[in-house]
Design an enzyme around this catalytic site. Structure first.
Site, PDB file in Angstrom:
ATOM      1  N   ASN A 169       9.310   4.581   2.443  1.00 53.76           N
ATOM      2  CA  ASN A 169       7.896   4.936   2.316  1.00 53.76           C
ATOM      3  C   ASN A 169       7.577   5.114   0.841  1.00 53.76           C
ATOM      4  O   ASN A 169       8.390   5.652   0.089  1.00 53.76           O
ATOM      5  CB  ASN A 169       7.591   6.253   3.044  1.00 53.76           C
ATOM      6  CG  ASN A 169       7.620   6.109   4.544  1.00 53.76           C
ATOM      7  OD1 ASN A 169       7.697   5.004   5.070  1.00 53.76           O
ATOM      8  ND2 ASN A 169       7.571   7.238   5.233  1.00 53.76           N
ATOM      9  N   GLY A 170       6.368   4.722   0.441  1.00 55.29           N
ATOM     10  CA  GLY A 170       5.965   4.902  -0.944  1.00 55.29           C
ATOM     11  C   GLY A 170       5.750   3.568  -1.636  1.00 55.29           C
ATOM     12  O   GLY A 170       5.667   2.508  -1.002  1.00 55.29           O
ATOM     13  N   CYS A 189       3.708   5.587   5.972  1.00 55.29           N
ATOM     14  CA  CYS A 189       4.469   4.964   7.045  1.00 55.29           C
ATOM     15  C   CYS A 189       5.296   6.014   7.758  1.00 55.29           C
ATOM     16  O   CYS A 189       5.296   7.181   7.408  1.00 55.29           O
ATOM     17  CB  CYS A 189       5.372   3.882   6.470  1.00 55.29           C
ATOM     18  SG  CYS A 189       4.579   2.859   5.225  1.00 55.29           S
ATOM     19  N   GLU A 212     -19.861  14.096   5.287  1.00 56.66           N
ATOM     20  CA  GLU A 212     -18.774  14.135   6.269  1.00 56.66           C
ATOM     21  C   GLU A 212     -19.173  13.393   7.538  1.00 56.66           C
ATOM     22  O   GLU A 212     -18.349  12.677   8.139  1.00 56.66           O
ATOM     23  CB  GLU A 212     -18.395  15.584   6.576  1.00 56.66           C
ATOM     24  CG  GLU A 212     -17.316  15.776   7.623  1.00 56.66           C
ATOM     25  CD  GLU A 212     -15.963  15.194   7.239  1.00 56.66           C
ATOM     26  OE1 GLU A 212     -15.099  15.104   8.129  1.00 56.66           O
ATOM     27  OE2 GLU A 212     -15.767  14.813   6.064  1.00 56.66           O
ATOM     28  N   HIS A 217     -35.638   8.001  -4.580  1.00 53.82           N
ATOM     29  CA  HIS A 217     -35.069   7.420  -5.794  1.00 53.82           C
ATOM     30  C   HIS A 217     -34.209   6.192  -5.492  1.00 53.82           C
ATOM     31  O   HIS A 217     -33.274   5.892  -6.240  1.00 53.82           O
ATOM     32  CB  HIS A 217     -34.247   8.467  -6.541  1.00 53.82           C
ATOM     33  CG  HIS A 217     -35.066   9.621  -7.037  1.00 53.82           C
ATOM     34  ND1 HIS A 217     -36.049   9.484  -7.988  1.00 53.82           N
ATOM     35  CD2 HIS A 217     -35.050  10.931  -6.688  1.00 53.82           C
ATOM     36  CE1 HIS A 217     -36.610  10.660  -8.216  1.00 53.82           C
ATOM     37  NE2 HIS A 217     -36.022  11.554  -7.441  1.00 53.82           N
ATOM     38  N   LYS A 251      -3.020   8.766   8.493  1.00 52.46           N
ATOM     39  CA  LYS A 251      -3.250  10.210   8.523  1.00 52.46           C
ATOM     40  C   LYS A 251      -2.784  10.875   7.243  1.00 52.46           C
ATOM     41  O   LYS A 251      -3.492  11.687   6.658  1.00 52.46           O
ATOM     42  CB  LYS A 251      -2.533  10.818   9.732  1.00 52.46           C
ATOM     43  CG  LYS A 251      -2.782  12.311   9.920  1.00 52.46           C
ATOM     44  CD  LYS A 251      -4.235  12.580  10.233  1.00 52.46           C
ATOM     45  CE  LYS A 251      -4.499  14.051  10.481  1.00 52.46           C
ATOM     46  NZ  LYS A 251      -5.948  14.306  10.625  1.00 52.46           N
ATOM     47  N   TRP A 257       2.746   0.554   6.806  1.00 51.90           N
ATOM     48  CA  TRP A 257       1.340   0.418   6.400  1.00 51.90           C
ATOM     49  C   TRP A 257       1.364  -0.418   5.129  1.00 51.90           C
ATOM     50  O   TRP A 257       1.906  -0.005   4.113  1.00 51.90           O
ATOM     51  CB  TRP A 257       0.741   1.796   6.158  1.00 51.90           C
ATOM     52  CG  TRP A 257      -0.742   1.811   5.932  1.00 51.90           C
ATOM     53  CD1 TRP A 257      -1.716   1.865   6.887  1.00 51.90           C
ATOM     54  CD2 TRP A 257      -1.414   1.812   4.674  1.00 51.90           C
ATOM     55  NE1 TRP A 257      -2.958   1.890   6.305  1.00 51.90           N
ATOM     56  CE2 TRP A 257      -2.812   1.853   4.937  1.00 51.90           C
ATOM     57  CE3 TRP A 257      -1.007   1.769   3.333  1.00 51.90           C
ATOM     58  CZ2 TRP A 257      -3.779   1.865   3.936  1.00 51.90           C
ATOM     59  CZ3 TRP A 257      -1.961   1.776   2.330  1.00 51.90           C
ATOM     60  CH2 TRP A 257      -3.325   1.828   2.640  1.00 51.90           C
TER      61      TRP A 257
END
Length: 608
Positions: A99-100, A2, A483, A506, A603, A75
């Site tokens: 945050n956390g 966040c 990627e 496979h 991010k 978030w």
């Protein structure tokens, strides 16, 4: 994950708070809010679901004035996405943003409910607010002591900013395993989770360290370490240019960052390639001795950084003759380890705050590694500070959630590290020399592939309506296929899988039909003939395959060769990552997706 912005000033800060969290939108979030204390000592709080623009609309409808306040982008971790769960959270006179993750929040919630506290949200942050209020009313201690007593009861990781309405002249910040910085102004000071939020008002920063508590006033800052001793933390002058946080002529940050890669790699190489050798100014005799004695490398990373590590495994083993294992960080720290003899641990992270990677680093210190090296983009990050030594990628500010230039600069550093180690071990000086020579032309090679953007854009228009895709590659191109699939998933929301080309028979071959496009990376190398056999396997089953190659081969209706420029085999993984980045970008653009802020992603992933 966040964003936090707080300020104590002599001016109205409502617009400043919004501007700050607006700059942190790239981190990923689902709701936002702010709280200020006005001149009548009232708490004014506004919260909403969705983008910061919604918060701006609500704020503009009210005439808010306050000299102290805090704002936050959330978030979701505890509780659904709702206004009630948005920050800031309030308990009587206490305002908190956080945050956390507080791991014992359920236990604390039950305790506080028995004490008579009513909860209006499902968040662990409201638990902190009520706990602070309870501690404050239990004794008449100083508010710093209240904070200290409260955080002793918290299990987990957090960075928090607290305001007490009864003393509206100060912000109090506390940090535990989640980044928090102080921005220094003139007769005003700021707090944020990321310096980007403050670059338009200051270049002077103090980074709080593990266990720090800071009391921040307009003209005074006092920091206490985990031992409750007052301490001076070093002031750092940021060299990040505020302009670099803008898109400029580009439509999206991701587009800008893709096209910045030649320049970024030049910065990564700058002053490091001398006399056909690699020189890292960050490293000294002690670190080079560790490299000399290394007989095994254990790499740990997440997401895009994991894919970069997977490429480098091929380089370390084939060029430096050093066995290398790569593991996802969240898996590494959840099992018993058997450490190989004379093993060096290498962690990779763009932000240096990736929670799983940090946990893996801390876990690794219980075992007998020769040392731990981090390869990172952020010098002030937790990963850099907690590692024995580090190498910076120097990619510059990356704002798009989907990493691009961070990936290619990580690969560049890893290839340089291979050259450095081979030179130190004197295994094969020609390898080191060859790597240096080819790295010097890498930026030019990337410029060449970027000029093929229209070719990739045309392909994207063809594929944009597909719901599933399969990516294939062999050897060190398999991680590039991984990627490519990851980028497509992240920003276009198209389901994509990556497999080694040889694994096709496979299992994945059962998926092949005209509705699932296959993207294959097949440069001219010793594996090309094997890739050609896989292409025939796909074609004979009616599959449609798009081959990225520097070679023209086959002329059949269901085979499309995406002819790209020649590149030296040594740097081919870095080179072939670029068209896959462009492909993901143009597909997401065609589909109208939120490219820089894809749903559910962030991010800087600071939670496990």
């Amino acid at each position: 994950m966040c964003g936090i912005v707080a300020a104590v000033t002599q001016r109205n800060i409502a617009n400043f708070l919004i501007d700050g969290i607006k700059k942190l939108e790239y981190r990923g979030y689902d709701s936002s809010g702010l709280a200020v204390i006005d001149n009548q000592n009232n708490i004014i709080r506004i919260r909403c679901v969705g983008k910061v623009n919604e918060l701006i609309k609500k704020t503009n409808k009210k005439k808010i004035f306050g000299n102290i306040g805090v704002a936050h982008t959330r978030w979701a971790t505890h509780g659904k996405i709702s206004k009630e769960n948005a920050h800031p959270h309030v308990s009587s006179n206490i305002i908190v943003v956080h945050n956390g993750v507080i791991e014992n929040n359920s236990t604390l919630r039950l305790f506080l409910q028995k004490k008579g506290y009513m909860f209006s949200s499902d968040t662990d942050t409201e638990v902190i607010a009520h706990l602070l209020h309870w501690e404050q009313n239990k004794k008449k201690d100083s508010f710093k002591t209240v904070i200290q007593n409260s955080i002793k009861k918290l299990d987990g990781n957090y960075s928090m900013v607290v305001i007490d309405k009864n003393n509206p002249s100060r912000l109090i910040a506390a940090r535990s395993r989640s980044p928090l910085i102080i921005g220094l102004g003139i007769k005003e000071n700021f707090i944020a989770s990321d310096q980007i939020a403050l670059l338009h008002v200051t270049k002077r920063f103090i980074y709080l360290e593990e266990g720090d508590i800071a009391i921040v006033k307009k003209k005074e800052i006092n920091i206490f370490n985990k031992d409750n001793s007052i301490i001076q933390r070093k002031e750092i002058i940021s060299n990040i240019k505020y302009q670099s946080a803008k898109k400029g002529k580009y439509s999206h940050y991701m587009e800008k960052e893709i096209y910045e890669q030649p320049k970024c790699i030049q910065n990564t190489l700058k002053n490091r390639l001398k006399n056909n050798k690699v020189h890292f100014s960050e490293l000294g005799l002690k670190e080079n001795n560790i490299f000399y004695n290394t007989e095994h490398i254990q790499m740990v990373a997440c997401g895009t950084s994991y894919n970069a590590a997977m490429v480098s495994k091929h380089w370390f083993e084939s060029l430096a003759n050093i066995p290398c294992d790569v593991e996802i960080a969240s898996e590494f720290s959840s099992r018993k380890l058997v450490v190989r003899k004379k093993s060096l641990l290498i962690t990779l992270s763009q932000s240096g705050e990736t929670a799983d990677t940090l946990l893996a680093l801390r876990y690794s210190k219980k075992f007998g590694y020769l040392g731990n090296l981090t390869i990172c983009n952020m010098e002030s990050s937790s990963l850099v500070k907690e590692s024995d030594f580090y190498i910076l990628t120097k990619a510059g500010l990356e704002i798009g959630v989907a990493s691009t230039k961070s990936f290619t600069t990580q690969l560049t550093v890893l290839l340089m590290l291979v050259a450095n180690i081979t030179n130190l071990k004197k295994e094969n000086n020609n390898i080191s020399k060859k790597i240096v020579q080819i790295l010097n032309i890498l930026p030019m090679r990337i410029e060449e592939i970027l000029q093929k953007n229209q070719l990739i854009k045309n392909l994207a228009n063809t594929l944009a309506n597909k719901k599933n895709m399969l990516f294939l590659g062999r050897g060190n191109q398999y991680p590039i296929a991984m990627e490519g699939a990851l980028k497509l998933k992240e920003i276009s929301y198209i389901h994509a899988e990556a497999y080694p080309s040889g694994e096709l028979k496979h299992g994945p071959l059962a998926l092949i039909d005209k509705n699932i496009p296959v993207i294959m990376i097949a440069p001219k190398n010793s594996l090309l003939e094997k890739n050609k056999k896989n292409i025939k396997e796909i074609c004979s089953r009616g599959g449609l395959i798009y081959v990225f190659s520097d070679q023209e081969f086959y002329h059949e209706d269901n085979i499309k060769i995406i002819k790209i420029p020649y590149v030296e085999e040594l740097i081919a993984p870095i080179f072939y990552a670029i068209p896959l980045q462009l492909l993901a970008y143009y597909i997401a653009l065609k589909k109208g997706k939120n490219i820089d802020q894809p749903r559910h992603l962030a991010k800087s992933v600071t939670v496990e």
